[in-house]
Design a protein around this motif. Structure first.
Motif, PDB file in Angstrom:
ATOM      1  N   SER A  92      18.199 -11.760  13.136  1.00  0.00           N
ATOM      2  CA  SER A  92      18.596 -13.128  12.814  1.00  0.00           C
ATOM      3  C   SER A  92      18.160 -14.094  13.904  1.00  0.00           C
ATOM      4  O   SER A  92      17.902 -13.707  15.043  1.00  0.00           O
ATOM      5  N   TYR A  93      18.098 -15.380  13.534  1.00  0.00           N
ATOM      6  CA  TYR A  93      17.700 -16.423  14.483  1.00  0.00           C
ATOM      7  C   TYR A  93      18.817 -16.779  15.457  1.00  0.00           C
ATOM      8  O   TYR A  93      18.558 -17.287  16.544  1.00  0.00           O
ATOM      9  N   ARG A  98      17.935 -10.596  20.625  1.00  0.00           N
ATOM     10  CA  ARG A  98      17.787  -9.274  20.017  1.00  0.00           C
ATOM     11  C   ARG A  98      16.399  -9.075  19.418  1.00  0.00           C
ATOM     12  O   ARG A  98      16.105  -7.998  18.887  1.00  0.00           O
ATOM     13  N   ILE A  99      15.572 -10.098  19.464  1.00  0.00           N
ATOM     14  CA  ILE A  99      14.207  -9.952  18.955  1.00  0.00           C
ATOM     15  C   ILE A  99      13.352  -9.364  20.074  1.00  0.00           C
ATOM     16  O   ILE A  99      12.473 -10.016  20.659  1.00  0.00           O
ATOM     17  N   ALA A 120      13.528 -23.498  16.723  1.00  0.00           N
ATOM     18  CA  ALA A 120      12.559 -22.880  15.819  1.00  0.00           C
ATOM     19  C   ALA A 120      11.312 -22.451  16.578  1.00  0.00           C
ATOM     20  O   ALA A 120      10.746 -21.381  16.318  1.00  0.00           O
ATOM     21  N   ALA A 121      10.868 -23.278  17.536  1.00  0.00           N
ATOM     22  CA  ALA A 121       9.699 -22.929  18.345  1.00  0.00           C
ATOM     23  C   ALA A 121       9.969 -21.672  19.164  1.00  0.00           C
ATOM     24  O   ALA A 121       9.103 -20.788  19.286  1.00  0.00           O
ATOM     25  N   LEU A 122      11.178 -21.557  19.739  1.00  0.00           N
ATOM     26  CA  LEU A 122      11.549 -20.372  20.504  1.00  0.00           C
ATOM     27  C   LEU A 122      11.576 -19.135  19.614  1.00  0.00           C
ATOM     28  O   LEU A 122      11.022 -18.087  19.976  1.00  0.00           O
ATOM     29  N   VAL A 123      12.209 -19.250  18.455  1.00  0.00           N
ATOM     30  CA  VAL A 123      12.308 -18.110  17.547  1.00  0.00           C
ATOM     31  C   VAL A 123      10.923 -17.677  17.073  1.00  0.00           C
ATOM     32  O   VAL A 123      10.613 -16.483  17.028  1.00  0.00           O
ATOM     33  N   TRP A 124      10.074 -18.647  16.726  1.00  0.00           N
ATOM     34  CA  TRP A 124       8.723 -18.306  16.266  1.00  0.00           C
ATOM     35  C   TRP A 124       7.940 -17.573  17.355  1.00  0.00           C
ATOM     36  O   TRP A 124       7.213 -16.615  17.070  1.00  0.00           O
ATOM     37  N   ARG A 125       8.098 -18.004  18.590  1.00  0.00           N
ATOM     38  CA  ARG A 125       7.406 -17.335  19.698  1.00  0.00           C
ATOM     39  C   ARG A 125       7.901 -15.901  19.856  1.00  0.00           C
ATOM     40  O   ARG A 125       7.103 -14.971  20.031  1.00  0.00           O
TER      41      ARG A 125
END
Length: 401
Positions: A92-93, A98-99, A120-125
């Motif tokens: 999850s975002y 945890r990614i 969103a930029a952090l999650v995409w990276r």
């Protein structure tokens, strides 16, 4: 390439799979990639873990059942092992930390545009860093999302404004989905303001940051001479601020709210005393949910003080997202369902006319109290509680090639 639509998607064999929303298109695309590349692993991402357990994991299981492919779900590790192929990991975002510690070849991001541009930029990276499993073919990331942030979000900036190479943007209209109830689109038109209706029905990237926060408000069109009458049920929204607690009183007629009074209080105790002006009426209080924190004294929170004084309190565990509160407000204004006695509520009227957005795209805030934002917020707690925006699942969809 996979083409995703609101009511169907086309797989590589050219078959049409009906009644598929964006999540269905995402899960099937991911499975198709793993089937075409035995040994490759995949990942599926959603905003919160509840959505993984309620939608993503059951969706993948349903697709695998339909395809006749055996699998094993590990609920504790949020993963599915596809027998004879690879595994799908679910993350999850809201827990980007945890990614880590896994590698996949193919990923699907679902509802990324519900996040702020920065997150969103952090999650995409983080997702891109995990998408590095070595395979003979090309690794891919697909994205399916509603354009919640409009032209101010990460999705618009990356795939529309800059038109990143290697991706195709596919917008799917709700109107094309024959599996929805016949009145579904009309419900959206009736409950959302025109800008959001365009976003949710046709997946358009719209400007959500107008110069004015409440850009549908007009003091002439939305004026009401309604005043408090005997036996009225009065609904009071309140924003807690030491030195300036702002409160707005509403009545509801024909399921439409009307602001009929406003007042300020020094603190919560003063607010409770001021409620005696409505002593002959049934009252419900809609406070700022942050008032659950003990701020007025060491033993009682603002909300518990109001409840212990004998007043009915209607407060969620936490405040709604600011954008959801504003969308609920504008939705009512755009359909002339919210009226204001501008004579009795001059401060609220001024707030609705003047509050704008700051450079970050957030509603303007002031450090002194009472302030313009306090009046908008206090009334907004009542509006978002009684007349919330029911989130739609319409999409603008971006699929990686």
């Amino acid at each position: 390439m996979h083409v995703a639509g609101n009511n169907n998607y086309v797989s590589e064999d050219g078959a049409i799979h009906h009644n598929s929303g964006k999540s269905k298109a995402g899960t099937f695309r991911l499975i198709s990639k793993l089937i075409a590349d035995p040994g490759a692993n995949g990942a599926y991402y959603m905003p919160v873990y509840d959505l993984l357990t309620l939608r993503a994991i059951p969706g993948v299981e349903q697709d695998l059942d339909e395809l006749g492919i055996s699998y094993k779900t590990n609920k504790s590790s949020y993963s599915i092992d596809i027998h004879g192929f690879g595994s799908i990991i679910f993350r999850s975002y809201d827990r980007p930390e945890r990614i880590i510690a896994y590698e996949v070849a193919h990923s699907i991001c679902d509802e990324l545009d519900t996040l702020s541009k920065e997150k969103a930029a952090l999650v995409w990276r983080k997702i891109s860093e995990r998408n590095r499993q070595k395979r003979e073919g090309q690794n891919t990331i697909g994205l399916v999302t509603t354009p919640d942030q409009g032209v101010n979000g990460f999705v618009y900036d990356k795939w529309v404004k800059k038109q990143q190479a290697g991706y195709e943007l596919i917008k799917a209209s709700t109107r094309s989905n024959p599996f929805l109830p016949p009145d579904y689109v009309q419900q959206i038109l009736d409950n959302y303001d025109p800008i959001l209706a365009n976003l949710y029905i046709d997946g358009e990237f719209v400007s959500l940051n107008q110069n004015k926060v409440y850009h549908f408000f007009n003091r002439l069109k939305h004026h009401s001479s309604r005043v408090i009458q005997p036996r009225d049920h009065i609904h009071v929204g309140v924003d807690f601020n030491i030195g300036g607690c702002c409160a707005v009183a509403f009545v509801i007629e024909n399921n439409n709210p009307i602001a009929v009074d406003e007042f300020t209080s020094h603190d919560t105790r003063d607010f409770i005393n001021n409620l005696t002006r409505y002593k002959d009426h049934h009252l419900t209080i809609y406070p700022d949910a942050s008032g659950r924190a003990s701020r007025t004294n060491a033993s009682q929170s603002d909300i518990s003080m109001i409840a212990q004084a004998g007043f009915q309190v209607n407060a969620p565990p936490s405040n709604p997202a600011i954008r959801d509160r504003i969308n609920a407000y504008n939705g009512l204004l755009s359909h002339n369902r919210l009226l204001v006695n501008t004579d009795k509520c001059p401060n609220l009227t001024n707030a609705l006319e003047t509050q704008g957005y700051d450079k970050k795209g957030d509603p303007e805030k002031w450090d002194t109290h009472p302030a313009i934002d306090d009046w908008a917020d206090s009334s907004g707690y009542f509006i978002s509680n009684k007349f919330p925006v029911i989130r739609s699942h319409q999409t603008a969809q971006i699929m990686g090639l």
